[in-house]
Design an enzyme around this catalytic site. Structure first.
Site, mmCIF file in Angstrom:
data_model
loop_
_atom_site.group_PDB
_atom_site.id
_atom_site.type_symbol
_atom_site.label_atom_id
_atom_site.label_comp_id
_atom_site.label_asym_id
_atom_site.label_seq_id
_atom_site.Cartn_x
_atom_site.Cartn_y
_atom_site.Cartn_z
ATOM 1 C CB CYS A 1 -0.509 -2.153 5.111
ATOM 2 S SG CYS A 1 -0.933 -3.368 6.373
ATOM 3 N NE ARG B 1 -11.262 -0.409 11.842
ATOM 4 C CZ ARG B 1 -12.375 -0.352 11.146
ATOM 5 N NH1 ARG B 1 -13.226 -1.358 11.134
ATOM 6 N NH2 ARG B 1 -12.666 0.712 10.432
#
Lengths: 515, 488
Positions: free
Chosen positions: B64, B98
């Site tokens: 998103c 990440r």
């Protein structure tokens, strides 16, 4: 430069002098204190370890730092995946679902099926009905589920989408395609409670909507349901089923996600295992339901007790006393003596506890995690003579939990030294570990930074655990599960003892080969 | 058995995939799937629909706008605190996953792997969260006095309940005299991460670019460059940095992996912006071109062929002195990468790969695979736009299946039909294909390895691909008593 005979990845590559020079030169352009004012960095770093900092930290009201909880739909997905050929369907933005799937997948090292209906700006304005009409049909056509379990993201909750009306509307418009697929739905707003609340809401909704009303129930005196709760240890699910089977074949796990996250190599299966739809739809007929996580099933309990008028019990089979109580409850409900096999397992566990106790005895532990998990684990620490110095539960429900925990801690001779921290996060815990240190920390992967910062060794038990493999395959429940806990904790203590005594010629007189 | 030409197989696989859908969804998805090859006059890279709404009810791999802003662009800025503003989940799911590597004292002067959230309760939804946010900002300044700024990353509810986070940020900025920026990157905005990148870029443009304090007295050189759109996954940007410095350039800013606020603010002093991830930072590169006259150049440091090609392009911009140094650097490393190729190519040659990743890798890594003799037979993007697909056409070298916003069932079907030797995608897809007995590498996180940018990194890449493809574990799937091959 790389040596082709010995290629190294970043871990060692960046230690090479040319990369160290790169990092040094980079500092010239950086603005963080470590680059511009290392003395200040040191000063503030020390300050964060102080009582003064701790008080400021504990006085926080608005910012949460390093939480030990997640949000509702995550739990709803676990609940849904406990049922056969069930597709969890999240009504809301697809970004959430990417996160949920990634989160479970990193923990279990397994795929996690779940769809969303990809609501976006237009849905924010007009509501998500159109998304749901298309979404349910597409989901049904593509993944051929036998049941779709709808939960919501906070977006759908804030705009006030009416799931009941939407599901009816979607079915009416589906030209019969959805007629044979039961669709259950639960509102799971992320701004209320935590992932265990979502588990509860979804479980309650599925049970209520799949089962007939009380008037149509056909009592089955022999049937007992067990709801495991938000259980990240798949081995625990297996262990509970094993124990149950020793009493009766009619003890049925409601919400059994063991196989879904443990399929073998050779072929990818979208759905695996789970409570059958037939068993789910007849849950109401059971004589009693046992919840293994009282605080993950608060709302579900209301349905079972008040709507179904069914017997409702809670047990927490983590540790010795918890497993004893569970076993005795099964004995009571089935009218059968405790099987010799379980008595044997218990004796073996106690024997092992008596073999290993010197290492846990008097050791101080800080623990954090979900409410029921902590009740079980702290109970086991106390049984072993350990001291649960800090027990931190970020998502503890307001009512009851603290009293339950206090009752367990009060059994310890060191009860006075133990503190319970409700609604606190892991940055609070950092201050606690600096100011009132402990010997070991027990918790999930996020304890790793606390280990780095405070030096407190982390024993990984909890959810999620991303940086160690396969722990979730073991049980932490039942006598065998307690033996796993005993093994992990004792050996972590022994590893640390070796670590602390390995210096040659200095401490290694205590570096014993026999412990 | 694979029969027919690759292109026929690819087209057949698309047909098979489309048959799985109800009519409306089928029409939609047909526009996102196709086949292209370099010699094709007009193929899927020219015509594929992209950056469109995802079909509802499927297992899309997309994220998103919040993920695009907090997760990609802002989150790696290391000496700022980034607040996940709203309910607790978003910040938790995106915490420390990440691999944006950075150097710093986490919790004291840098904060990347931490999770700051306003942890909304029902009360905050009903009565608004502005007061809580204001208090949160103040508490952060008390507990983290060395923060060099705070960003507020909006989660879905913020834009729906009418909070004015811009106003709160403005007041706090004034009171604290530190950068305080509000990013309206609510997850429901747009169709994927992509809009989040854009929104995040716009906030950098509006809030940071005008801040001249750091660049006022900054002494420049003729060889100053900024690396833009490298998130330092597994240390990638450090690999690029080494090469750029070796050819005589000075890297004054690194956006945004391992970046400090100051590096964001001094970037307009660069003579050239080197853009790695075009998708997520082309906006700010264009802005710096218009506003400060800084040219920008896309570059690709995956694999020796591309690295060498782009070192030459970069050096050409700076003239003979740099070009001369560049040739020396190329020569120095080429000996090593040739040895890497000699070592691994025989073990990897002819292997077919399918990719499905994010911003730039679906095209950028093709060259690195080809350096090892491997072939890309399918590739696609989660959140690309048309310009990304056009760029992809330049990088493909054979008949290639192109899939935009591919979902789990589509990708599974494509893989079953095209039978690649390896798949490169993300964590959600990893175990699907490993279950099928296929070697898999996560191409977002480098599967806990890396770096993959630069010459040294190519050695890591080659070793990782060999490790994946030639591990003995894939040969155990079939039990000795079984007659038929399982699965795919």
């Amino acid at each position: 430069m790389q040596d082709v005979e010995n290629i190294v990845n970043g871990q060692k590559l960046f230690l090479q002098p040319e990369y160290q020079e790169v990092l040094k030169r980079k500092k010239e352009f950086e603005g963080n204190a470590g680059s511009v004012d290392p003395k200040k960095l040191e000063e503030i770093s020390e300050w964060t370890k102080s009582w003064e900092y701790r008080e400021k930290n504990l006085a926080r009201e608005a910012i949460t730092i390093n939480p030990a909880k997640a949000c509702q739909p995550l739990g709803a997905i676990m609940a849904a995946l406990g049922f056969e050929k069930t597709m969890p369907y999240v009504h809301g933005s697809h970004g959430c679902v990417a996160y949920f799937r990634g989160y479970f997948t990193r923990h279990f090292k397994e795929p996690t099926p779940c769809v969303s209906d990809s609501m976006s700006e237009s849905a924010a304005v007009f509501g998500g009905l159109a998304n749901m009409k298309d979404g349910l049909r597409n989901c049904n056509a593509m993944y051929k589920p036998e049941h779709i379990a709808v939960s919501t993201t906070c977006m759908a909750e804030v705009i006030g989408d009416d799931l009941n009306a939407f599901v009816i509307g979607a079915k009416e418009d589906a030209e019969g395609e959805l007629d044979n697929t039961p669709i259950t739905y639960a509102h799971t707003p992320s701004f209320v409670g935590s992932h265990i609340t979502g588990y509860d809401n979804m479980m309650k909704a599925m049970l209520e909507q799949l089962n007939p009303s009380k008037e149509e129930k056909v009592l089955d005196e022999e049937r007992i349901n067990i709801i495991p709760g938000f259980e990240p240890y798949l081995g625990s699910l297996g262990e509970i089923k094993e124990i149950s089977k020793m009493f009766s074949d009619k003890i049925i796990m409601i919400g059994d996600h063991e196989e879904q996250w443990n399929t073998g190599a050779g072929e990818y299966k979208l759905y695996a295992g789970g409570t059958s739809m037939e068993e789910a739809k007849t849950a109401i007929n059971a004589k009693a339901t046992i919840s293994l996580q009282k605080y993950s099933t608060i709302q579900t309990a209301k349905t079972i007790k008040n709507k179904w008028k069914q017997g409702y019990e809670t047990c927490n089979p983590i540790g010795l006393a918890g497993t004893d109580a569970f076993v005795m409850k099964l004995s009571e409900l089935t009218g059968k003596e405790v099987p010799a096999e379980l008595a044997k397992q218990r004796a073996q566990l106690v024997d092992a506890m008596q073999d290993s106790y010197p290492y846990m005895h008097g050791k101080k532990f800080a623990l954090y995690g979900d409410p029921d998990f902590l009740l079980g684990l702290v109970s086991f620490i106390v049984e072993m003579g350990g001291i649960p110095s800090h027990v931190l539960c970020h998502n503890a429900p307001k009512k009851g939990w603290e009293d339950d925990m206090q009752a367990i801690i009060s059994k310890s001779p060191w009860a006075e030294e133990c503190q319970i921290w409700v609604g606190k996060d892991l940055w609070h815990l950092r201050s606690l570990l600096f100011t009132e240190p402990v010997d070991f920390l027990i918790g999930n992967v996020y304890g790793k930074e606390l280990y780095r910062d405070t030096g407190t060794p982390l024993i990984r038990i909890g959810f999620p655990i991303f940086d160690r493999h396969h722990l979730h395959r073991y049980s932490i429940s039942g006598y065998k599960g307690a033996l796993n806990l005993l093994t992990w904790i004792t050996n972590a203590i022994l590893d640390q003892l070796d670590e602390d005594t390995k210096e040659i010629g200095k401490t290694d007189y205590f570096f014993d080969c026999v412990r | 058995m694979v029969s027919g030409t690759l292109q026929e197989l690819q087209n057949k696989a698309i047909e098979e995939v489309l048959e799985k859908y109800p009519e409306k969804a089928r029409k939609n998805r047909a526009k996102h799937l196709g086949v292209d090859s370099p010699e094709g006059v007009k193929g899927a890279c020219d015509t594929t629909k992209s950056n469109k709404q995802t079909v509802p009810g499927v297992m899309s791999e997309r994220g998103c706008a919040y993920a695009g802003s907090k997760g990609v662009v802002w989150g790696p800025v290391k000496d700022m605190v980034h607040i996940s503003h709203g309910p607790v989940g978003c910040g938790q799911y995106s915490r420390a996953g990440r691999r944006n590597y950075y150097v710093g004292h986490t919790g004291i002067d840098t904060f990347v792997t931490m999770n700051f959230t306003t942890d909304f309760s029902e009360k905050d939804i009903v009565f608004g969260g502005d007061k809580k946010l204001k208090k949160a900002l103040e508490e952060i300044d008390v507990l983290f006095p060395l923060n060099n700024g705070i960003s507020i990353q909006s989660e879905c509810p913020i834009g729906l309940i009418g909070d004015d986070i811009q106003a709160v940020a403005k007041v706090h900025k004034k009171e604290s005299s530190k950068p305080t920026v509000a990013v309206s990157c609510e997850g429901f905005r747009g169709v994927s991460q992509s809009l989040g990148h854009h929104i995040a870029n716009d906030v950098i443009r509006d809030e940071i670019m005008p801040d001249t304090s750091a660049r006022k007295d900054f002494e420049t050189t003729p060889y100053d460059v900024a690396i833009i759109g490298d998130y330092n996954i597994g240390g990638d940007a450090w690999g690029s940095r080494l090469i750029l410095e070796e050819i005589g350039l000075r890297v004054i800013a690194q956006w945004s992996g391992d970046a400090s606020y100051k590096e964001l603010a001094i970037a307009p002093k660069a003579k050239l912006n080197l853009l790695h991830c075009y998708r997520s930072m082309n906006y700010i590169s264009r802005h710096m071109e218009q506003e400060f006259g800084i040219p920008w150049m896309e570059f690709n440091f995956f694999g020796p062929s591309k690295t060498t090609e782009f070192i030459r392009k970069i050096a050409e911009f700076f003239g003979p002195e740099i070009q001369e140094k560049a040739e020396k650097v190329i020569a120095k490393y080429t000996a090593m990468t040739d040895a890497v190729i000699a070592k691994y190519k025989p073990k990897l040659e002819g292997k077919k790969v399918m990719l499905y990743v994010g911003g730039l890798r679906p095209r950028h890594v093709i060259g690195a695979y080809e350096d090892l003799g491997m072939q890309i037979i399918g590739t696609g993007y989660e959140f690309a736009h048309g310009d990304d697909y056009k760029r992809t056409k330049e990088d493909i070298s054979g008949s290639t299946l192109i899939y935009d916003d591919v979902n789990e069932l589509e990708l599974e079907t494509f893989v079953k039909r095209l039978k690649p030797d390896m798949v490169g995608s993300g964590i959600k897809e990893k175990y699907v294909f490993q279950k099928m007995g296929l070697p898999f590498r996560q191409m977002h996180s480098w599967d806990y390895s890396g770096p993959y940018h630069g010459y040294d990194a190519f050695a890591v890449f080659a070793k990782d691909m060999d490790l994946a493809l030639n591990s003995p574990v894939w040969s155990h799937t079939k039990a000795p008593w079984e007659k038929e091959e399982k699965g795919a």
